[in-house]
Design an enzyme around this catalytic site. Structure first.
Site, short mmCIF file in Angstrom:
data_model
loop_
_atom_site.label_atom_id
_atom_site.label_comp_id
_atom_site.label_asym_id
_atom_site.label_seq_id
_atom_site.Cartn_x
_atom_site.Cartn_y
_atom_site.Cartn_z
N THR A 89 66.57 43.58 44.10
CA THR A 89 66.09 44.51 45.12
C THR A 89 66.82 45.83 44.93
O THR A 89 67.67 45.97 44.04
CB THR A 89 66.37 43.96 46.52
OG1 THR A 89 67.79 43.76 46.65
CG2 THR A 89 65.66 42.63 46.73
N ARG A 114 60.52 55.59 57.65
CA ARG A 114 60.54 54.20 57.19
C ARG A 114 59.66 53.32 58.08
O ARG A 114 59.04 52.38 57.60
CB ARG A 114 61.97 53.68 57.17
CG ARG A 114 62.82 54.24 56.03
CD ARG A 114 64.25 53.77 56.15
NE ARG A 114 65.05 54.22 55.02
CZ ARG A 114 65.37 53.46 53.97
NH1 ARG A 114 64.93 52.22 53.91
NH2 ARG A 114 66.11 53.93 52.99
N LYS A 149 80.14 39.92 54.72
CA LYS A 149 79.27 38.76 54.60
C LYS A 149 79.97 37.49 55.08
O LYS A 149 79.30 36.57 55.58
CB LYS A 149 78.80 38.62 53.15
CG LYS A 149 77.92 39.76 52.66
CD LYS A 149 76.54 39.77 53.31
CE LYS A 149 76.33 40.73 54.42
NZ LYS A 149 74.97 40.69 55.00
N VAL A 154 69.52 39.14 43.69
CA VAL A 154 68.16 39.41 43.23
C VAL A 154 67.93 40.91 43.06
O VAL A 154 68.65 41.74 43.63
CB VAL A 154 67.11 38.82 44.20
CG1 VAL A 154 67.14 37.30 44.14
CG2 VAL A 154 67.33 39.29 45.63
N TYR A 204 82.17 44.67 51.30
CA TYR A 204 80.89 43.97 51.45
C TYR A 204 81.12 42.46 51.57
O TYR A 204 80.53 41.80 52.44
CB TYR A 204 80.01 44.27 50.24
CG TYR A 204 78.71 43.50 50.22
CD1 TYR A 204 77.61 43.92 50.96
CD2 TYR A 204 78.58 42.34 49.46
CE1 TYR A 204 76.42 43.21 50.95
CE2 TYR A 204 77.39 41.63 49.44
CZ TYR A 204 76.32 42.06 50.18
OH TYR A 204 75.15 41.34 50.17
#
Length: 257
Positions: free
Chosen positions: A186, A37, A157, A184, A153
């Site tokens: 992604t 990566r 956050k 969005v 999750y």
């Protein structure tokens, strides 16, 4: 020009933010999970000053990442972008015996905040889902509850907002803010996401470098460069302190006031 470190910046919003900042002449230090990566990130953004490697799912590797990041500092801003998504189907334990969502989304930003030399600005990526999270920290590592990936999750956050606001109190000379980029399309958000991808990376870049008076604030929460309401528990200083204490105990890392 500013020097900025962005975690989780080999792809997605992290790389988009880095590219936007590089266009304005800022120096970027990117972060990738592994060498493959890292090479891809360097190829995608040749203007980057450096790419550091580190798998933030473990405490040991995250500490090493902080050491490596410090070699390329000091920074004007650090953007805590790295995260794992909300569709995790089961509780996967890391080498430290922690659920991977908590380890990557909550504990890693805490460790990096504590160990990277203090920048002038800190930016934490949260999510609108944080407003649906439970503020109870009794089972933060999901040892007794039945696993729920979306809830795990969402809680992580909320932790990001608590951390951002706690750091603003700990370090008055650092601008520490959080934001939500929107849902969005992604890899994390998925193809069904409905928010504006072109706006998703702009707030973090703005908070990192802008001299706009609206960006020169601390302990605030934004969406598309506008203030937005947060979970009511976010400003509970006792809850902030409790989260810090839990992260310190689990990681063995102290956040110096």
């Amino acid at each position: 020009m500013a020097r900025i470190f962005i975690t989780g910046s080999s792809t997605g919003l992290g790389l988009m933010t880095a590219s936007l900042l590089a266009e304005s002449g800022h120096e970027l230090v990117l972060h990738a999970r592994n060498s493959g990566r890292a090479k891809a990130a360097a190829a995608s953004l040749p203007a980057a000053h450096a790419v550091v490697e580190g798998d933030v799912s473990t405490i040991r590797a995250t500490r090493r990442l902080a050491e490596e990041a410090n070699r390329h500092g000091p920074y004007d801003a650090v953007i805590h972008n790295v995260a794992i998504g909300y569709r995790e189907p089961r509780r996967i334990e890391t080498a430290d015996g922690l659920p991977h969502v908590f380890a990557i989304n909550t504990l890693a930003p805490f460790i990096l905040t504590a160990l990277i030399e203090k920048p002038k600005r800190l930016v934490y990526l949260s999510s609108g889902l944080h407003r649906t999270a439970s503020a109870a920290l009794d089972d933060i590592t999901w040892e007794t509850r039945r696993w729920d990936g979306t809830q795990a999750y969402s809680e992580s956050k909320l932790h990001n907002v608590l951390l951002a606001f706690a750091v603003a109190g700990y370090w008055p000379d650092v601008l520490s803010n959080a934001l939500e980029p929107g849902w969005v399309a992604t890899r994390m958000g998925g193809p069904g996401a409905t928010d504006d991808l072109d706006q998703a990376h702009r707030t973090q870049a703005w908070l990192a470098v802008s001299n706009d008076p609206a960006a020169l604030v601390t302990a605030r929460y934004f969406y598309h460069m506008q203030p937005r309401e947060v979970h009511p528990a976010s400003r509970d200083s006792s809850l902030q302190e409790r989260l810090i204490a839990i992260c310190e105990r689990l990681s063995g890392v102290k956040l110096a006031p």
